[in-house]
Structures are given as C-alpha cells and as structure tokens.
Design a protein around this motif. Structure first.
Motif, mmCIF file in Angstrom:
data_model
loop_
_atom_site.group_PDB
_atom_site.id
_atom_site.type_symbol
_atom_site.label_atom_id
_atom_site.label_comp_id
_atom_site.label_asym_id
_atom_site.label_seq_id
_atom_site.Cartn_x
_atom_site.Cartn_y
_atom_site.Cartn_z
ATOM 1 N N GLN A 181 68.934 141.585 120.023
ATOM 2 C CA GLN A 181 68.265 140.398 120.536
ATOM 3 C C GLN A 181 69.179 139.782 121.582
ATOM 4 O OE1 GLN A 181 66.275 137.783 117.531
ATOM 5 N NE2 GLN A 181 67.157 139.210 116.050
ATOM 6 N N GLU A 182 68.669 139.618 122.790
ATOM 7 C CA GLU A 182 69.487 139.183 123.921
ATOM 8 C C GLU A 182 70.356 137.967 123.594
ATOM 9 O OE1 GLU A 182 70.851 139.232 127.929
ATOM 10 O OE2 GLU A 182 69.419 140.640 127.088
ATOM 11 N N GLU A 183 69.757 136.897 123.105
ATOM 12 C CA GLU A 183 70.501 135.660 122.893
ATOM 13 C C GLU A 183 71.591 135.822 121.840
ATOM 14 O OE1 GLU A 183 69.706 130.928 121.822
ATOM 15 O OE2 GLU A 183 68.020 132.317 122.031
ATOM 16 N N SER A 191 72.862 138.800 120.656
ATOM 17 C CA SER A 191 73.754 139.937 120.875
ATOM 18 C C SER A 191 74.723 139.751 122.034
ATOM 19 C CB SER A 191 72.926 141.206 121.102
ATOM 20 O OG SER A 191 72.217 141.546 119.931
ATOM 21 N N THR A 192 74.527 138.704 122.848
ATOM 22 C CA THR A 192 75.454 138.446 123.949
ATOM 23 C C THR A 192 76.160 137.097 123.770
ATOM 24 O OG1 THR A 192 73.663 137.504 125.298
ATOM 25 C CG2 THR A 192 74.138 139.836 125.595
ATOM 26 N N VAL A 212 77.025 143.976 124.481
ATOM 27 C CA VAL A 212 75.815 143.702 123.700
ATOM 28 C C VAL A 212 76.048 144.218 122.284
ATOM 29 C CG1 VAL A 212 73.374 144.271 123.394
ATOM 30 C CG2 VAL A 212 74.258 143.785 125.690
ATOM 31 N N THR A 215 74.579 142.182 129.856
ATOM 32 C CA THR A 215 73.271 141.662 129.460
ATOM 33 C C THR A 215 72.450 142.790 128.844
ATOM 34 O OG1 THR A 215 72.156 142.191 131.553
ATOM 35 C CG2 THR A 215 73.321 140.078 131.422
ATOM 36 N N GLY A 216 71.324 142.430 128.243
ATOM 37 C CA GLY A 216 70.443 143.437 127.685
ATOM 38 C C GLY A 216 69.934 144.400 128.740
ATOM 39 N N ASN A 217 69.624 143.893 129.932
ATOM 40 C CA ASN A 217 69.145 144.753 131.015
ATOM 41 C C ASN A 217 70.203 145.757 131.448
ATOM 42 O OD1 ASN A 217 66.567 143.691 131.193
ATOM 43 N ND2 ASN A 217 67.111 142.168 132.749
ATOM 44 N N ASP A 218 71.469 145.339 131.409
ATOM 45 C CA ASP A 218 72.560 146.248 131.769
ATOM 46 C C ASP A 218 72.598 147.454 130.826
ATOM 47 O OD1 ASP A 218 73.334 144.521 133.782
ATOM 48 O OD2 ASP A 218 74.934 143.592 132.621
#
Length: 260
Positions: free
Chosen positions: A50-52, A54-55, A69, A101-104
């Motif tokens: 989860q982005e928020e 996990s980062t 992440v 980030t998640g996109n990375d």
C-alpha cells in the motif's frame, strides 16, 4: 502526439477545462502488444503493498532503509517467492533504478517482457541483499483478487491508542486464519483513534512494537508502556487477505493521550 484524451471533469456535461490523457508511450506499448499477441499483458513478480504505508519514512527508518517500498505480501508460488522475497522486505531498486514510490517499483516490472528477468535490491534485517526474479503475466501471478476475509472478534482487553487486543490462542487463530502465528489479536479499533489513523483493522495480529517481540497481551502492555509522547512507534502487523498473510508496518508518532 503526447497523449490520447480519455476523460474530462464536468459538472454540466460540457468541457470545463480539466481533462485526462493516456501517455502516448503507453498507447504505443498497448498497440504493439495487441498486434503481436492479440492481447495486452502486464508483468508482475507477485508482491503487494500500500503506497502510503509502504513508503512511510518512519517505517523505512526502523527497517534500516533510506528509501524504498515495504512489501506487505508475496503471492504463493509467484516469481517473488521463488526469488526469496518475504513480507517485510524493503525493495530499494529495480534493475539499478532507485525505488522511492510505488510507481518506481511497478512500472519497470509491468513494462518488462513476460519471461524476462529483473534484478532487485532489497533490505532485510537492516542488511542489503540482491536477487533476480523472472517477470510473470499478472493475470497468472494473481489469479484471484477478492476482498479481505471477515474476522470474528473474541473477548476484548482494555484499549491502548484505541486498540482492543486479546491473546492469540490456537482457537482464535484458527477462527481468523492466523494458525501458527504469534502476537496479539486486534478485536476492535475505536473510530477516530490513533490506531484508526494508522490503519489498524479488526483481525490484525500485532507481532512487534518498535522491534520488541509481542507474544502475549502482557508483552503488548509492556511494550506500549515504554512509549513516550512524540516519539516514533512502529507496529509490525500480520493481516489475513484471501489465502495469504500480509506483513504491514503501521507507524506514526505517539499522541499525548495514550487512550487515543
């Protein structure tokens, strides 16, 4: 061409100056796949996050990672599992490219050809490690995507931070799909509490607090009693989802009122 229009924002069925477009590079990739394969595929190695959460910088610091992440779960039988990745690992780079980030993390794997290999750098137990995973077809790596399993609460204990916890007995572990796990079971989360803000849910199992092992309610109370207002706190949480158990790190700063 920069992009292809896909949607607009409107409150009156007319154009109001805000639109959304698909990048031309994505459109070209989709076109090429349809021509060559007759369908569009997206690569995956079988990790979830989860982005928020996990980062979160507090979580990353506690795990010894400057960025990255945090993996919550690894799909059984997936390329990630075969590569040795586990929930709680922090992926910091893909093919030498930094992951912040998640996109990375997602994009280079999603765009990689099925069957190709990606080199992953990750942190486990504050030590940097490397592995290689073969990219799979996402529809085969994640054949099922249903919602979270329901949990049944047992007897609750007095709350801390809005958390109600109880001993994770074998019977309760069986009821919530946490057989063989150690920790305390979250039976209720008070609305608008610190625990609610962090993202706790009923049925979660807390196994560590700031690196301190929690095997019982007594351990939990002892760990919580050491926390001071304004300091960082990181909870290692196990969460059941479908047929797998996710590893999450929920973190924040201890509020002034320990009951919130």
């Amino acid at each position: 061409m920069i992009g292809i229009n896909t949607a607009i924002i409107t409150g009156s069925r007319g154009y109001e100056g805000v639109g959304f477009a698909l990048p031309s590079t994505t459109a070209i990739n989709v076109y090429d796949q349809i021509i060559k394969q007759g369908r569009v595929t997206r690569g995956s190695i079988g990790v979830s996050f989860q982005e928020e959460l996990s980062t979160n910088t507090i979580t990353l610091k506690s795990l010894g990672a400057p960025y990255g992440v945090v993996i919550e779960g690894v799909e059984p039988g997936s390329p990630a599992e075969k590569a040795g990745l586990k929930g709680g690992d922090v992926i910091t780079s893909v093919n030498g490219q930094v992951v912040k980030t998640g996109n990375d993390l997602v994009n280079p794997i999603a765009q990689a050809p099925i069957g190709s290999k990606v080199k992953l750098t990750y942190i486990r137990d504050r030590a940097q490690k490397e592995t290689t995973a073969e990219v799979g077809d996402r529809t085969r790596v994640f054949p099922n995507s249903a919602g979270r399993l329901g949990e049944q609460p047992g007897e609750t204990a007095p709350p801390e931070f809005g958390l109600h916890v109880e001993e994770l007995t074998p019977d309760r572990g069986h009821r919530v799909g946490m057989e063989g796990q150690k920790g305390v079971l979250v039976t209720e989360v008070d609305p608008a509490s610190f625990a609610d803000d962090l993202g706790f849910g009923r049925g979660d199992v807390i196994s560590l607090i700031n690196g301190e092992t929690v095997n019982s309610v007594s351990d939990y109370r002892k760990a919580v009693s050491k926390l001071k207002h304004g300091e960082d706190v990181v909870f290692k949480v196990l969460r059941r989802q479908d047929d797998r158990i996710l590893t999450l790190y929920l973190s924040g700063k201890v509020p002034a009122d320990s009951q919130q």
